[in-house]
Design an enzyme around this catalytic site. Structure first.
Site: not given
Length: 238
Positions: A102, A93, A28, A83, A81
């Protein structure tokens, strides 16, 4: 309808002129990158940063300049994005194992936006996904002992490469990834406090109370949620 593409298109419209934009990892995010490149080609001036080597290479193949994250201390907006993301906008994540980078960009951002399809937006996190700890190699045995003392029912596994070599996977920082699987998720605030106190744990893959907004796309359209004063509000739906 391509759900990921709709989420990415929606997210691209949140980017304003002359802003610093962080990009995470995943399909994404790569779609979002394509939309941003289209806007940049028609005059949009932005500064791009990324936490992901894959996203970096994706942008470089398209001759897009990516700034050095070590040369700034703040971003206007960061997209990534996940999980899963729960009803209080706590995100998990675990997949790529780059959650330390991140989290760095997410912490630097004035606004942290998660993108995902409707299947990832759940009331409570599903134990099918592990909590991942980035751990100093020399602290591996110690961290596992402490984790089992805190959570006796959890299952711990050092993440390894598939195949006959069976070598531990190392992060970009040279550390191990420890997958912690629960039968049921313990209290998230407790996890946040207890695991971050363990010497040798660099970061965890739970993004607790960090997400400002979530863009969730489903067959019925795209919804934008925001956290305000510990309450989740629907800002926009199309």
């Amino acid at each position: 309808m391509d759900i990921k593409k709709e989420a990415a298109r929606f997210a691209s419209n949140l980017v304003d002129e002359n802003t610093s934009v962080g990009l995470g990892d995943g399909s994404t995010v790569r779609l979002l990158s394509e939309y941003l490149i289209e806007r940049m080609n028609t005059g949009l001036e932005i500064r791009l940063y990324t936490s992901s080597q894959q996203t970096l290479e994706f942008l470089q193949r398209r001759d897009v300049f990516v700034n050095d994250i070590s040369r700034t201390d703040v971003l206007d907006i960061y997209f990534d994005g996940c999980d899963q993301i729960d009803g209080r906008l706590n995100a998990l994540k675990s997949g790529s194992g780059i959650h330390t980078m991140e989290k760095l960009l997410a912490s630097m951002a004035k606004k942290f936006v998660i993108m995902g399809d409707a299947s990832k937006f759940v009331q409570t996190l599903d134990p099918v996904f592990p909590l991942v700890l980035e751990v100093l190699p020399l602290a591996s045995a110690f961290v596992q002992r402490i984790m089992l003392s805190l959570y006796p029912q959890c299952t711990l596994t050092i993440r390894k490469t598939p195949g006959p070599e069976d070598k531990p996977i190392l992060t970009r920082n040279g550390n191990l990834l420890l997958d912690c699987r629960f039968r049921e998720w313990p209290d998230l605030e407790m996890i946040q406090v207890q695991t971050k106190k363990i010497t040798g744990v660099i970061e965890i893959s739970l993004f607790y109370q960090m997400v400002n907004e979530a863009i969730i796309a489903g067959n019925d359209g795209v919804a934008r949620y925001a956290k305000r004063n510990d309450q989740i509000h629907l800002l926009q739906a199309i």
